[in-house]
Design a protein around this motif. Structure first.
Motif, PDB file in Angstrom:
ATOM      1  N   ARG A  40      50.032  42.501  87.012  1.00  0.00           N
ATOM      2  CA  ARG A  40      49.250  42.329  88.239  1.00  0.00           C
ATOM      3  C   ARG A  40      47.910  43.047  88.154  1.00  0.00           C
ATOM      4  O   ARG A  40      46.950  42.677  88.842  1.00  0.00           O
ATOM      5  CB  ARG A  40      50.045  42.845  89.434  1.00  0.00           C
ATOM      6  CG  ARG A  40      51.215  41.951  89.806  1.00  0.00           C
ATOM      7  CD  ARG A  40      51.815  42.331  91.145  1.00  0.00           C
ATOM      8  NE  ARG A  40      52.911  41.432  91.503  1.00  0.00           N
ATOM      9  CZ  ARG A  40      53.546  41.458  92.669  1.00  0.00           C
ATOM     10  NH1 ARG A  40      53.183  42.342  93.596  1.00  0.00           N
ATOM     11  NH2 ARG A  40      54.522  40.610  92.911  1.00  0.00           N
ATOM     12  N   ALA A  41      47.858  44.067  87.273  1.00  0.00           N
ATOM     13  CA  ALA A  41      46.596  44.776  87.067  1.00  0.00           C
ATOM     14  C   ALA A  41      45.666  44.019  86.133  1.00  0.00           C
ATOM     15  O   ALA A  41      44.537  44.459  85.886  1.00  0.00           O
ATOM     16  CB  ALA A  41      46.869  46.171  86.505  1.00  0.00           C
ATOM     17  N   GLY A  42      46.145  42.875  85.595  1.00  0.00           N
ATOM     18  CA  GLY A  42      45.280  42.020  84.800  1.00  0.00           C
ATOM     19  C   GLY A  42      45.583  41.947  83.320  1.00  0.00           C
ATOM     20  O   GLY A  42      44.851  41.293  82.578  1.00  0.00           O
ATOM     21  N   SER A  43      46.654  42.592  82.881  1.00  0.00           N
ATOM     22  CA  SER A  43      46.982  42.580  81.459  1.00  0.00           C
ATOM     23  C   SER A  43      47.964  41.465  81.121  1.00  0.00           C
ATOM     24  O   SER A  43      48.725  40.996  81.968  1.00  0.00           O
ATOM     25  CB  SER A  43      47.575  43.923  81.024  1.00  0.00           C
ATOM     26  OG  SER A  43      46.628  44.960  81.111  1.00  0.00           O
ATOM     27  N   ASP A  44      47.939  41.066  79.870  1.00  0.00           N
ATOM     28  CA  ASP A  44      48.841  40.063  79.322  1.00  0.00           C
ATOM     29  C   ASP A  44      49.914  40.815  78.536  1.00  0.00           C
ATOM     30  O   ASP A  44      49.580  41.592  77.634  1.00  0.00           O
ATOM     31  CB  ASP A  44      48.034  39.142  78.408  1.00  0.00           C
ATOM     32  CG  ASP A  44      48.771  37.885  78.036  1.00  0.00           C
ATOM     33  OD1 ASP A  44      49.862  37.658  78.566  1.00  0.00           O
ATOM     34  OD2 ASP A  44      48.236  37.128  77.204  1.00  0.00           O
ATOM     35  N   VAL A  45      51.202  40.590  78.847  1.00  0.00           N
ATOM     36  CA  VAL A  45      52.275  41.388  78.256  1.00  0.00           C
ATOM     37  C   VAL A  45      53.303  40.498  77.568  1.00  0.00           C
ATOM     38  O   VAL A  45      53.736  39.489  78.126  1.00  0.00           O
ATOM     39  CB  VAL A  45      52.987  42.266  79.313  1.00  0.00           C
ATOM     40  CG1 VAL A  45      54.110  43.080  78.670  1.00  0.00           C
ATOM     41  CG2 VAL A  45      51.992  43.193  80.004  1.00  0.00           C
ATOM     42  N   VAL A  46      53.677  40.888  76.351  1.00  0.00           N
ATOM     43  CA  VAL A  46      54.813  40.300  75.635  1.00  0.00           C
ATOM     44  C   VAL A  46      55.869  41.387  75.498  1.00  0.00           C
ATOM     45  O   VAL A  46      55.564  42.503  75.075  1.00  0.00           O
ATOM     46  CB  VAL A  46      54.405  39.779  74.248  1.00  0.00           C
ATOM     47  CG1 VAL A  46      55.640  39.356  73.447  1.00  0.00           C
ATOM     48  CG2 VAL A  46      53.434  38.612  74.368  1.00  0.00           C
ATOM     49  N   VAL A  47      57.108  41.072  75.869  1.00  0.00           N
ATOM     50  CA  VAL A  47      58.210  42.035  75.793  1.00  0.00           C
ATOM     51  C   VAL A  47      59.016  41.780  74.526  1.00  0.00           C
ATOM     52  O   VAL A  47      59.380  40.632  74.239  1.00  0.00           O
ATOM     53  CB  VAL A  47      59.131  41.921  77.023  1.00  0.00           C
ATOM     54  CG1 VAL A  47      60.354  42.826  76.867  1.00  0.00           C
ATOM     55  CG2 VAL A  47      58.363  42.272  78.294  1.00  0.00           C
ATOM     56  N   VAL A  48      59.275  42.828  73.757  1.00  0.00           N
ATOM     57  CA  VAL A  48      60.216  42.766  72.641  1.00  0.00           C
ATOM     58  C   VAL A  48      61.424  43.584  73.057  1.00  0.00           C
ATOM     59  O   VAL A  48      61.338  44.800  73.223  1.00  0.00           O
ATOM     60  CB  VAL A  48      59.600  43.314  71.339  1.00  0.00           C
ATOM     61  CG1 VAL A  48      60.646  43.338  70.220  1.00  0.00           C
ATOM     62  CG2 VAL A  48      58.400  42.472  70.921  1.00  0.00           C
ATOM     63  N   SER A  49      62.539  42.906  73.271  1.00  0.00           N
ATOM     64  CA  SER A  49      63.709  43.551  73.861  1.00  0.00           C
ATOM     65  C   SER A  49      64.853  43.662  72.869  1.00  0.00           C
ATOM     66  O   SER A  49      65.360  42.675  72.351  1.00  0.00           O
ATOM     67  CB  SER A  49      64.184  42.745  75.082  1.00  0.00           C
ATOM     68  OG  SER A  49      65.389  43.289  75.594  1.00  0.00           O
ATOM     69  N   SER A  50      65.271  44.896  72.610  1.00  0.00           N
ATOM     70  CA  SER A  50      66.526  45.131  71.904  1.00  0.00           C
ATOM     71  C   SER A  50      67.665  45.021  72.916  1.00  0.00           C
ATOM     72  O   SER A  50      67.444  44.723  74.081  1.00  0.00           O
ATOM     73  CB  SER A  50      66.512  46.515  71.256  1.00  0.00           C
ATOM     74  OG  SER A  50      65.510  46.609  70.279  1.00  0.00           O
ATOM     75  N   GLY A  51      68.880  45.267  72.463  1.00  0.00           N
ATOM     76  CA  GLY A  51      69.990  45.343  73.398  1.00  0.00           C
ATOM     77  C   GLY A  51      71.008  44.231  73.318  1.00  0.00           C
ATOM     78  O   GLY A  51      71.997  44.264  74.053  1.00  0.00           O
ATOM     79  N   ALA A  52      70.797  43.225  72.446  1.00  0.00           N
ATOM     80  CA  ALA A  52      71.752  42.116  72.393  1.00  0.00           C
ATOM     81  C   ALA A  52      73.131  42.579  71.948  1.00  0.00           C
ATOM     82  O   ALA A  52      74.146  42.222  72.553  1.00  0.00           O
ATOM     83  CB  ALA A  52      71.236  41.018  71.463  1.00  0.00           C
ATOM     84  N   VAL A  53      73.182  43.383  70.891  1.00  0.00           N
ATOM     85  CA  VAL A  53      74.479  43.878  70.415  1.00  0.00           C
ATOM     86  C   VAL A  53      75.120  44.776  71.454  1.00  0.00           C
ATOM     87  O   VAL A  53      76.309  44.646  71.785  1.00  0.00           O
ATOM     88  CB  VAL A  53      74.327  44.619  69.074  1.00  0.00           C
ATOM     89  CG1 VAL A  53      75.659  45.255  68.662  1.00  0.00           C
ATOM     90  CG2 VAL A  53      73.860  43.662  67.985  1.00  0.00           C
TER      91      VAL A  53
END
Length: 359
Positions: A40-53
Motif C-alpha cells: 500500500r506504500a507503493g512497493s512491489d513484493v514477491v513472497v518466497v515462503s518456506s513451510g511446506a514440510v
C-alpha cells in the motif's frame, strides 16, 4: 530498504509452523499484514515462503521433521496445499489474489526454465496478484537441500531485478557467535565480505533446513547481483518492511557480477568437481589465473566440455566454479601434466580465467 520499490521477502519455516500445531495461520496473517502495508506504500513484493514440510507434519501424524527423502516429499505434498490455501485466504482479506510459483534452484540454471519463471512472475505482478514462491519439494531430484529457500530467494531477487531482499526467520540478525551460548556481539551492518571474518554460522533448526550459514550464502549471492539484504526476525516484520531499522543489513557489491559470471557462480548446475594442489589454488583463487592441467590432482563426476564444475582445494573446500573445456574422460588423462607434455589439441587451459569465478 525503506526506498526499495521492488522487494523479495523470504519467510522461514520457523516463522510459520510448529511441530505440534503445524501451520500457524495467526502468525501468517501478521506477516501478510506487513507485506500488505508495504504494498500500500507503493512497493512491489514477491513472497518466497518456506513451510511446506512443516505444514504437512501434523496432518500426516508426524512428530518430527523427516530425514528420508520420500517422507520429506510426502510432507511437502500435504503441506504445500495447506500453505498455498493459507496465503490465499490471508491476502483475500485485502482483496488480493495469490499466485503460487513452485521452483527449484536448478530452474535458474536452464535458460528456458529461467525465462519461463521470469515471465510468470512478471505477468502475475502486472495482473495485480502476489506471487508466492516455494521450492518444488515434491519433485526435487537432490532432496531438500540445505538452505535452498534462502538461496532460492536470492535467485528470485536477481531474476526480477529486485531493489532489496528481506530474509525473515527466528533470528533477529547476525552475531559474531551463537547468542544462545553466551556473549555474542550483534552486527547491525555488513559492508563487505571481509567484515564477516571470524563470524561463526550455524545450520538449521528442527523445522527448517537453513540456518545462519545459509543466510550468509544468500546474502553474498544477492550482493553479487547488486541486491542489498536485510536479515531480521519475523516478529519484526512490520519494522523490517517499514523503515528497515531492525536486523542486519548487508550491502550490495559496488559493481554487480556480469550476467555470465553470475550464472557460473550461482545459478548453473554443477556437473562435477576438480581437486587442485595448493599452488593451483593460489593461482586460481588469489591471482585469478586460468586453471591448467598440471595443478589438478583428481576429477569427480561425469561432465562434458562446456559444463560448470566446482573447483576444490586439497581439503575439499570450494574455492571457485568454472566452465570446463574438456570432458571428464579426457581430463583424467591430463592430470598433473604440464602444458608442454600434452598434445597440441589439449594445450588450452582446463578453465579459462574469463570462465572462472572464485568463491
Amino acid at each position: 530498504m525503506a526506498s526499495a520499490r521492488r522487494l523479495v521477502v523470504k519467510i522461514g519455516s520457523s516463522a510459520l509452523t510448529s511441530l505440534i500445531g503445524g501451520l500457524d495461520t495467526n502468525r501468517l496473517d501478521l506477516l501478510a499484514d506487513a507485506v500488505e502495508a508495504r504494498m500500500r506504500a507503493g512497493s512491489d513484493v514477491v513472497v518466497v515462503s518456506s513451510g511446506a514440510v512443516g505444514a504437512g507434519l501434523a496432518p500426516l501424524g508426524l512428530t518430527k521433521r523427516p530425514t528420508d527423502l520420500a517422507t520429506k516429499q510426502a510432507a511437502a505434498s500435504a503441506g504445500q496445499l495447506a500453505l498455498a490455501h493459507a496465503w490465499g485466504t490471508s491476502f483475500a482479506r485485502y482483496g488480493r489474489t495469490v499466485g503460487q510459483v513452485l521452483l527449484t534452484a536448478g530452474d535458474f540454471g536452464r535458460r528456458e526454465s529461467h525465462r519461463n519463471a521470469q515471465r510468470t512472475l512478471d505477468r502475475l505482478r502486472s495482473l495485480g496478484a502476489i506471487p508466492v514462491v516455494n521450492e518444488n519439494d515434491t519433485v526435487a531430484t537432490e532432496g531438500l537441500r540445505f538452505g535452498d529457500n534462502d538461496r532460492l530467494a536470492a535467485l528470485v531477487a536477481h531474476l526480477i531485478g529486485a531493489d532489496a531482499l528481506v530474509l525473515l526467520s527466528d533470528v533477529d540478525g547476525l552475531y559474531d557467535g551463537d547468542p544462545r551460548r553466551g556473549k555474542a556481539t550483534f552486527i547491525p551492518e555488513v559492508r563487505s565480505r571481509d567484515a564477516l571474518d571470524g563470524v561463526i554460522a550455524g545450520t538449521g533448526g528442527v523445522l527448517g533446513t537453513g540456518g545462519m550459514a545459509s543466510k550468509l550464502k544468500a546474502a553474498r549471492l544477492a550482493a553479487d547481483a547488486g541486491v542489498p539484504v536485510l536479515l531480521a526476525a519475523a516478529s519484526d516484520a512490520g519494522a523490517a518492511l517499514g523503515e528497515g531499522m531492525v536486523g542486519t543489513a548487508f550491502a550490495a557489491r559496488p559493481v554487480r557480477l556480469q550476467a555470465r559470471r553470475f550464472w557460473v557462480a550461482h545459478a548453473a548446475e554443477s556437473h562435477g568437481s576438480m581437486h587442485l594442489d595448493a599452488g593451483a589454488v593460489a593461482a586460481v583463487a588469489k591471482r585469478r589465473r586460468s586453471l591448467l592441467a598440471a595443478g589438478i590432482t583428481a576429477v569427480q563426476g561425469h561432465f562434458y566440455a562446456g559444463d560448470v564444475v566446482d573447483i576444490l582445494d586439497p581439503d575439499g573446500k570450494s574455492v571457485a566454479r568454472g566452465v570446463v573445456a574438456y570432458d571428464s574422460k579426457e581430463l583424467v588423462t591430463m592430470l598433473g601434466r604440464s602444458t608442454s607434455e600434452l598434445p597440441p589439441d589439449m594445450q588450452r587451459p582446463v578453465v579459462h580465467a574469463d570462465d572462472l569465478v572464485p568463491s
